[in-house]
Design a protein around this motif. Structure first.
Motif, PDB file in Angstrom:
ATOM      1  N   UNK A 181      -4.068   3.499  -5.939  1.00  0.00           N
ATOM      2  CA  UNK A 181      -3.527   3.916  -4.651  1.00  0.00           C
ATOM      3  C   UNK A 181      -3.980   5.329  -4.297  1.00  0.00           C
ATOM      4  N   UNK A 182      -4.065   6.198  -5.276  1.00  0.00           N
ATOM      5  CA  UNK A 182      -4.530   7.564  -5.034  1.00  0.00           C
ATOM      6  C   UNK A 182      -5.998   7.575  -4.606  1.00  0.00           C
ATOM      7  N   UNK A 183      -6.815   6.754  -5.242  1.00  0.00           N
ATOM      8  CA  UNK A 183      -8.226   6.671  -4.864  1.00  0.00           C
ATOM      9  C   UNK A 183      -8.388   6.092  -3.465  1.00  0.00           C
ATOM     10  N   UNK A 184      -7.558   5.120  -3.118  1.00  0.00           N
ATOM     11  CA  UNK A 184      -7.610   4.526  -1.793  1.00  0.00           C
ATOM     12  C   UNK A 184      -7.274   5.581  -0.744  1.00  0.00           C
ATOM     13  N   UNK A 185      -6.281   6.398  -1.016  1.00  0.00           N
ATOM     14  CA  UNK A 185      -5.916   7.478  -0.104  1.00  0.00           C
ATOM     15  C   UNK A 185      -7.072   8.463   0.050  1.00  0.00           C
ATOM     16  N   UNK A 186      -7.725   8.803  -1.064  1.00  0.00           N
ATOM     17  CA  UNK A 186      -8.845   9.745  -1.006  1.00  0.00           C
ATOM     18  C   UNK A 186     -10.007   9.187  -0.198  1.00  0.00           C
ATOM     19  N   UNK A 187     -10.264   7.891  -0.311  1.00  0.00           N
ATOM     20  CA  UNK A 187     -11.363   7.274   0.430  1.00  0.00           C
ATOM     21  C   UNK A 187     -11.123   7.284   1.930  1.00  0.00           C
ATOM     22  N   UNK A 188      -9.889   6.961   2.336  1.00  0.00           N
ATOM     23  CA  UNK A 188      -9.583   6.857   3.764  1.00  0.00           C
ATOM     24  C   UNK A 188      -9.036   8.166   4.344  1.00  0.00           C
ATOM     25  N   UNK A 189      -8.727   9.107   3.454  1.00  0.00           N
ATOM     26  CA  UNK A 189      -8.313  10.453   3.856  1.00  0.00           C
ATOM     27  C   UNK A 189      -7.093  10.443   4.774  1.00  0.00           C
ATOM     28  N   UNK A 190      -6.077   9.691   4.375  1.00  0.00           N
ATOM     29  CA  UNK A 190      -4.834   9.718   5.132  1.00  0.00           C
ATOM     30  C   UNK A 190      -3.814  10.621   4.435  1.00  0.00           C
ATOM     31  N   UNK A 191      -2.750  10.938   5.140  1.00  0.00           N
ATOM     32  CA  UNK A 191      -1.784  11.939   4.686  1.00  0.00           C
ATOM     33  C   UNK A 191      -0.877  11.420   3.575  1.00  0.00           C
ATOM     34  N   UNK A 192      -0.174  12.370   2.955  1.00  0.00           N
ATOM     35  CA  UNK A 192       0.800  12.002   1.925  1.00  0.00           C
ATOM     36  C   UNK A 192       1.948  11.188   2.529  1.00  0.00           C
ATOM     37  N   UNK A 193       2.266  11.461   3.798  1.00  0.00           N
ATOM     38  CA  UNK A 193       3.311  10.687   4.469  1.00  0.00           C
ATOM     39  C   UNK A 193       2.930   9.223   4.587  1.00  0.00           C
ATOM     40  N   UNK A 194       1.672   8.962   4.948  1.00  0.00           N
ATOM     41  CA  UNK A 194       1.182   7.586   5.011  1.00  0.00           C
ATOM     42  C   UNK A 194       1.151   6.986   3.606  1.00  0.00           C
ATOM     43  N   UNK A 195       0.780   7.804   2.621  1.00  0.00           N
ATOM     44  CA  UNK A 195       0.731   7.328   1.239  1.00  0.00           C
ATOM     45  C   UNK A 195       2.103   6.846   0.774  1.00  0.00           C
ATOM     46  N   UNK A 196       3.143   7.608   1.114  1.00  0.00           N
ATOM     47  CA  UNK A 196       4.498   7.212   0.720  1.00  0.00           C
ATOM     48  C   UNK A 196       4.894   5.889   1.357  1.00  0.00           C
ATOM     49  N   UNK A 197       4.548   5.716   2.632  1.00  0.00           N
ATOM     50  CA  UNK A 197       4.855   4.455   3.317  1.00  0.00           C
ATOM     51  C   UNK A 197       4.007   3.317   2.757  1.00  0.00           C
ATOM     52  N   UNK A 198       2.766   3.627   2.335  1.00  0.00           N
ATOM     53  CA  UNK A 198       1.897   2.622   1.731  1.00  0.00           C
ATOM     54  C   UNK A 198       2.507   2.082   0.443  1.00  0.00           C
ATOM     55  N   UNK A 199       3.053   2.965  -0.365  1.00  0.00           N
ATOM     56  CA  UNK A 199       3.661   2.545  -1.614  1.00  0.00           C
ATOM     57  C   UNK A 199       4.863   1.643  -1.354  1.00  0.00           C
ATOM     58  N   UNK A 200       5.624   1.959  -0.308  1.00  0.00           N
ATOM     59  CA  UNK A 200       6.749   1.101   0.056  1.00  0.00           C
ATOM     60  C   UNK A 200       6.251  -0.276   0.469  1.00  0.00           C
ATOM     61  N   UNK A 201       5.204  -0.305   1.285  1.00  0.00           N
ATOM     62  CA  UNK A 201       4.657  -1.592   1.733  1.00  0.00           C
ATOM     63  C   UNK A 201       4.037  -2.361   0.574  1.00  0.00           C
ATOM     64  N   UNK A 202       3.406  -1.655  -0.341  1.00  0.00           N
ATOM     65  CA  UNK A 202       2.817  -2.271  -1.524  1.00  0.00           C
ATOM     66  C   UNK A 202       3.886  -3.022  -2.313  1.00  0.00           C
ATOM     67  N   UNK A 203       5.020  -2.377  -2.528  1.00  0.00           N
ATOM     68  CA  UNK A 203       6.117  -3.005  -3.265  1.00  0.00           C
ATOM     69  C   UNK A 203       6.668  -4.193  -2.490  1.00  0.00           C
ATOM     70  N   UNK A 204       6.880  -4.018  -1.185  1.00  0.00           N
ATOM     71  CA  UNK A 204       7.426  -5.101  -0.360  1.00  0.00           C
ATOM     72  C   UNK A 204       6.478  -6.300  -0.319  1.00  0.00           C
TER      73      UNK A 204
END
Length: 306
Positions: A181-204
């Protein structure tokens, strides 16, 4: 950065300007998407043409069912399963397949959903685990499992959660899903706020009802059962999965053996003589302490039977 990746990142960031939740909604389908399969290398075609091809059906990330192409070589009761990584395919193991068959093993490999000859365009680690379960039902307990990259993480998670294998080898594997997930964030260069929501969606999306699936998607937080010998091979110049991940895996798994290499990178390591020799020696060495049988009663819930 290629045009497709740049465009994807721009789309996520544009949506995130409205809301981090919107940014995550745009990013989530991209996380599971797999580009068109790489072709079989000409040097690997003779090995693949000799394989006995079958399929296993698993639920798939969409839970609609998907057929997974499997390949089998050799005979006998000593079954070794090979698990390729993200954007990989079974043919990457062709050199190792030949070595294992020559040593008397039955070898089984597969193309995960959206990879190689298997159908689909999206996948995630749960598909590898479902394939392991289907192959275990077909072949019984495995003599050994060898996982490359993402397939190495899947192998560690699988055996920690109930897949029965006497020995495990990882090659260029990450230690846990957090890195992905960290590498995916680095590739697409989105914010930590989006990262937090991504982790929630990943779990859901993949683990509904689980409070902390990252606890069992980690070889650090949930190591292999005691008594399962582990060989960890990794190149110190790997540009895909950092070399430090190997140290994390070894530190968390008591008795694990490290095989560092230099100059082989992320993929060429699969056909290196020093790695092939080490894998064969590891798979043929006696297991001193019988491994307890771990049973996965539900995601993240493990019980151990004597």
């Amino acid at each position: 950065m290629d045009l497709a990746l740049a465009t994807a990142g721009a789309s996520v960031r544009l949506a995130a300007a409205v809301s981090p939740r919107w940014g995550a909604a745009v990013a989530m389908p991209l996380f599971a998407y797999v580009a068109r399969p790489r072709p079989v290398h000409a040097d690997d075609e003779p090995t693949m043409s000799r394989a006995r091809r079958r399929t296993v059906r698993i639920p798939g990330v969409d839970r609609r069912g998907v057929d997974v192409e499997t390949y089998e070589w050799g005979a006998g009761s000593r079954t070794v399963v090979l698990a390729h990584g993200w954007s990989g395919r079974a043919s990457q193991f062709a050199v190792l397949v030949r070595e294992l068959v020559a040593s008397g093993f039955r070898v089984v490999a597969f193309d995960a959903p959206a990879h190689g000859s298997s159908a689909g365009r999206r996948t995630y680690l749960v598909d590898w685990l479902d394939v392991f379960a289907a192959l275990q039902e077909r072949h019984g307990a495995f003599e050994g499992m060898v996982g490359h990259s993402f397939g190495g993480l899947a192998t560690l998670v699988g055996v920690a959660g109930g897949t029965v294998s006497e020995r495990v080898v990882t090659i260029a594997a990450p230690a846990d899903a957090d890195l992905l997930l960290s590498q995916f964030q680095a590739m697409l260069r989105y914010s930590d706020g989006v990262s937090a929501r991504m982790r929630e969606r990943f779990v859901e999306r993949y683990f509904p009802g689980e409070s902390d699936p990252f606890a069992w998607l980690s070889s650090v937080r949930r190591p292999l059962p005691a008594g399962v010998p582990l060989l960890v091979a990794h190149d110190d110049g790997d540009r895909v999965v950092p070399f430090a991940e190997a140290g994390r895996i070894v530190a968390a798994n008591h008795g694990a053996r490290m095989l560092p290499t230099t100059g082989l990178g992320h993929n060429r390591i699969l056909a290196s003589d020093v790695v092939l020799d080490a894998v064969l020696a590891h798979l043929e060495a006696p297991v001193r302490t019988p491994a307890p049988v771990a049973r996965l009663d539900g995601p993240g819930v493990v019980t151990t039977a004597a």
